[in-house]
Design an enzyme around this catalytic site. Structure first.
Site, mmCIF file in Angstrom:
data_model
loop_
_atom_site.group_PDB
_atom_site.id
_atom_site.type_symbol
_atom_site.label_atom_id
_atom_site.label_comp_id
_atom_site.label_asym_id
_atom_site.label_seq_id
_atom_site.Cartn_x
_atom_site.Cartn_y
_atom_site.Cartn_z
ATOM 1 N N ASP A 13 0.860 -1.173 0.000
ATOM 2 C CA ASP A 13 0.000 0.000 0.000
ATOM 3 C C ASP A 13 0.909 1.239 0.000
ATOM 4 O OD1 ASP A 13 -2.147 1.709 0.008
ATOM 5 O OD2 ASP A 13 -3.229 0.695 1.617
ATOM 6 N N TYR A 14 0.304 2.371 -0.050
ATOM 7 C CA TYR A 14 0.973 3.668 -0.226
ATOM 8 C C TYR A 14 2.003 3.931 0.890
ATOM 9 C CZ TYR A 14 0.715 8.524 -1.967
ATOM 10 O OH TYR A 14 0.970 9.751 -2.519
#
Ligand code: NOJ
Length: 747
Positions: A296-297
């Site tokens: 994820d980010y």
């Protein structure tokens, strides 16, 4: 040199062959994308000639500066593409812009490997559907699949190849803002929704330029943060994880999802981003996942904050070694992987495997045949917000709404004099929700506008703001209510009170809105509340004051029209809750598949039983619940036999009758209870459902097949399978249904 390589690649493409492996298509949808079974020799050819730097570039994903979906924007992503340091981009779209970036990758890098463009197409791209919690309340899998297909067509025409959806996080925590993005609390329903969305996005052939690759997220158990605070710690037993949390992710993987996103949270003390038990043992070894995993980010960088990595180099090494193939936005793979391979901290084989997975997905999307096949300005114009897309959105918005209460207030008479009150009545913007992709508010009708289509005798008063303590609008609201035949109050949450980084400690309506309701209800006029919100709310007080409550979630582009059609009876509510609505936050976590406990509360007033002193155990509105404009009765569940064994099955059926005077849709639900297990079993588990539409007086017998698979669970030794013994089988309108039949499973 580049041209020679391109020639080589073209030759290979022409000679490409397809090797088949058995299709593992689940029986409920033969339309699983077919080209996963192909092999792509171009991938091997590329791997033979790629430098270490070129390989690492394929594992790097940066955001463009078009959209902000996380804390950091990295400057210079265009230069990174040109330098071969970034093989994948997200948050860039439109046929023109993706073409521009793709041209750089294809024409200005040595090997010309096409970029992969990703985006959060969560509940629609340009045509926005209801939030996913709402979508799941439709229990309409063909329509959910169609919504994903529409989203894919619009997104693919705008140059996108890859969506970060479906979000498969089971959640029983209404404080968590991201409960709005998922399919609710239940593993069985969640699995059906996950499958439908993957089939919808990926279609029957991933090479079709109208399909996009799905990304199963957030793996795993992101929906269970302690105290509902986003990004917070997750901890649960492996058994609980497997039984109640993993099934939707697995269903999406089984349906052929090409990618999986590792979640931000830790599981069992290890950040999911580098959790080899999740990413390698379960995902790859047990489930046979052959696509790629993306963090994820800044998930890799965040391992430093988690306290399991010394620095970004350490985090990057751990992540890749654990099975996380692509780095979203941390920059660690780019900066440190080469050194790590040279020093032997990451093996070349591990690196190559990750690159192979990424290139294979690009090949499956047909990008090596034509890197520009998705960027078509013509198709973009033709596919975007078509009449058919909008109709699908309106139908899904109608089916997502759940009628929670109706004391003869609905449907309203067309042309009636109606007071429309409330801070959300005239908001077109909130309809689209917080994760609206590239959806735009221009041309979107608010609920007020939708209602105005049904009567020109509408008096609108805002009454109050969403929050705060200004009551100056109350007087006008009360006057409007007094002068009207009926009142519609549009109340709830701002759309940015749910979604990512939007947890709340209260699940009540803000006081000011409840006060406004109190003042309006005191006029004695029939009051209908239309709710817009992204989580289950505590409606204990409001349900006592309103005559009707319609839960509309954030219903999307066509939400204004859809809600109005329901209010005036041109459509009938058919949504059923996919998540429990508690009486108070103090009951949370509350979910229908609870265990019986050693002291179940069965003797009212008895002290030493599992209960609260100040509140009943039951929720305000249970999972599966929802009303419509007619009523249904159920016959007793019947079984074709009272026992079966490993090679057999039995059929369960019940007859449902529309006992009212309007046509209506019922969601017939099957629940099972395993009476004695080697480990404790839930008091009920959803195991089947069917939407049936019946004319007044019409009856339908709904059947379900009960198989060993359906009664299987994670047994004491953590193997998955059935156990001999007695089961109760319920068929009814919601999870609190009581009528049951009994059968035995013999080993
Ligand atoms: C962070 C979110 O957790 C995830 O759901 C999303 O896909 C990425 N950002 C990319 O925007």
């Amino acid at each position: 040199m580049r041209n020679i390589l391109l020639f080589l690649l073209t030759l290979l493409l022409l000679t490409e062959c397809c090797g088949n492996k058995p299709d593992v298509c689940p029986p409920d949808d033969p339309a699983r994308a077919v080209n996963y079974n192909k092999t792509y020799p171009i991938v091997d050819s590329l791997l033979r000639v790629m430098t270490l730097d070129e390989m690492i570039g394929q594992l790097v994903l940066y955001t463009s500066d078009w959209d902000v979906t996380g804390p950091s924007i990295r400057d210079g992503y265009v230069d990174d593409i040109r330098a071969g340091k970034c093989g994948n981009i997200f948050n860039a779209y439109t046929a023109d812009y993706t073409r521009k970036l793709q041209e750089i990758a294809v024409n200005e890098t040595r090997l010309g490997i096409p970029l992969l463009f990703g985006y959060d197409v969560i509940h629609g791209f340009r045509t926005i559907f209801p939030i996913n919690l709402g979508i799941s309340a439709s229990w309409d899998m063909p329509l959910i699949k169609e919504s994903a297909r529409v989203a894919a067509r619009e997104a693919a025409a705008a140059g996108l190849h890859w969506t970060y959806s479906p979000m498969c996080d089971i959640c029983v925590e209404p404080r968590w803002g991201r409960i709005s993005e998922g399919a609710g609390e239940d593993a069985f329903l969640g699995s059906a929704v996950a499958r439908a969305m993957v089939y919808g996005y990926q279609g029957e052939d991933l090479e079709d330029p109208l399909t996009i690759a799905a990304c199963v997220k957030h793996f795993a158990a992101y929906g269970a943060p302690h105290a509902g605070r986003d990004y917070n710690t997750v901890d649960m037993s492996e058994r609980w994880l497997r039984e109640f949390y993993l099934p939707p992710y697995k269903a999406a993987v089984d349906a052929g999802a090409q990618t999986v996103m590792a979640s931000f949270n830790e599981y069992d003390g290890i950040p999911a981003t580098a959790n080899s038990h999740l990413l390698t043992e379960i995902l790859r070894h047990e489930w046979g996942f052959d696509g790629f995993v993306v963090s994820d980010y800044t998930g890799i960088m965040e391992m430093i904050n988690h306290g399991t990595s010394r620095d970004l180099e350490d985090a990057s090494i751990q992540a890749l070694n654990a099975g996380n193939d692509m780095d979203m936005q941390s920059g660690g793979f780019s900066d440190f992987l080469k050194k790590a391979v040279e020093e032997g901290k990451v093996s070349r084989k591990t690196l190559e495997e990750a690159v192979r997975r990424v290139l294979t997905v690009k090949a499956r999307l047909g990008l090596f045949q034509d890197p520009f096949r998705y960027c078509s300005a013509e198709r973009e114009a033709a596919e975007t917000k078509t009449g058919a897309n909008l109709l699908t959105a309106r139908t899904l918005a109608e089916e997502s709404c759940v009628l929670l209460k109706n004391d003869n207030a609905l449907p309203l008479a067309k042309g009636a004099r109606i007071a429309v009150i409330g801070p959300l009545a005239d908001s077109a913007d909130d309809l689209l929700a917080s994760w609206r992709g590239a959806g735009q508010v221009e041309g979107v009708k608010s609920i007020l506008d939708g209602i105005r289509d049904y009567s020109d005798r509408i008096i609108y008063v805002r009454g109050c703001e969403l929050d705060g303590d200004v009551k100056t609008g109350f007087g006008a609201a009360v006057t409007a209510a007094r002068s009207a035949e009926a009142v519609i109050m549009v109340l709830g949450e701002s759309c940015d009170w749910s979604g990512e980084a939007a947890s709340r400690t209260s699940i009540r309506l803000p006081e000011i809105q409840t006060e406004l309701l109190k003042a309006v209800a005191a006029t004695g006029k029939p009051v209908t509340i239309v709710l817009m919100n992204g989580r289950p709310l505590d409606l204990s007080e409001e349900s006592g004051m309103a005559d009707a409550i319609l839960e509309a979630w954030f219903p999307g582009t066509m939400g204004g029209e859809a809600v109005a059609r329901l209010l005036f009876g041109d459509a009938s509510p058919s949504g059923r809750l996919s998540v429990t609505f508690p009486r108070t936050l103090g009951q949370v976590p509350i979910y229908y598949y609870a265990k019986n406990t050693g002291r179940p509360y069965v003797h009212p007033g008895v002290k030493y039983e599992s209960r609260y002193l100040d509140c009943e155990n039951e929720p305000l509105y249970p999972f599966g619940y929802g009303l419509t404009y007619t009523t249904f009765s159920y016959g007793k569940p019947e079984l074709s036999a009272d026992n079966f064994g490993p090679k057999g099955s039995i059929t369960a059926k019940a007859t449902v009758t529309n006992t009212g005077s309007r046509e209506g849709t019922e969601v017939v639900q099957l629940y099972l209870r395993d009476m004695v297990g080697s480990v404790t079993r839930p008091v009920k588990q959803l195991k089947g459902f069917e939407r049936v539409t019946l004319a007044p007086g019409e009856s339908r017998t709904v059947e379900f097949e009960i198989t060993p698979e359906l009664i299987s669970f994670w047994r004491k030794d953590l193997t998955f399978g059935p156990e001999a013994g007695e089961f109760r089988l319920f068929i009814g309108p919601a999870s609190d249904c009581q009528e049951y039949a009994t059968f035995t499973y013999n080993e």
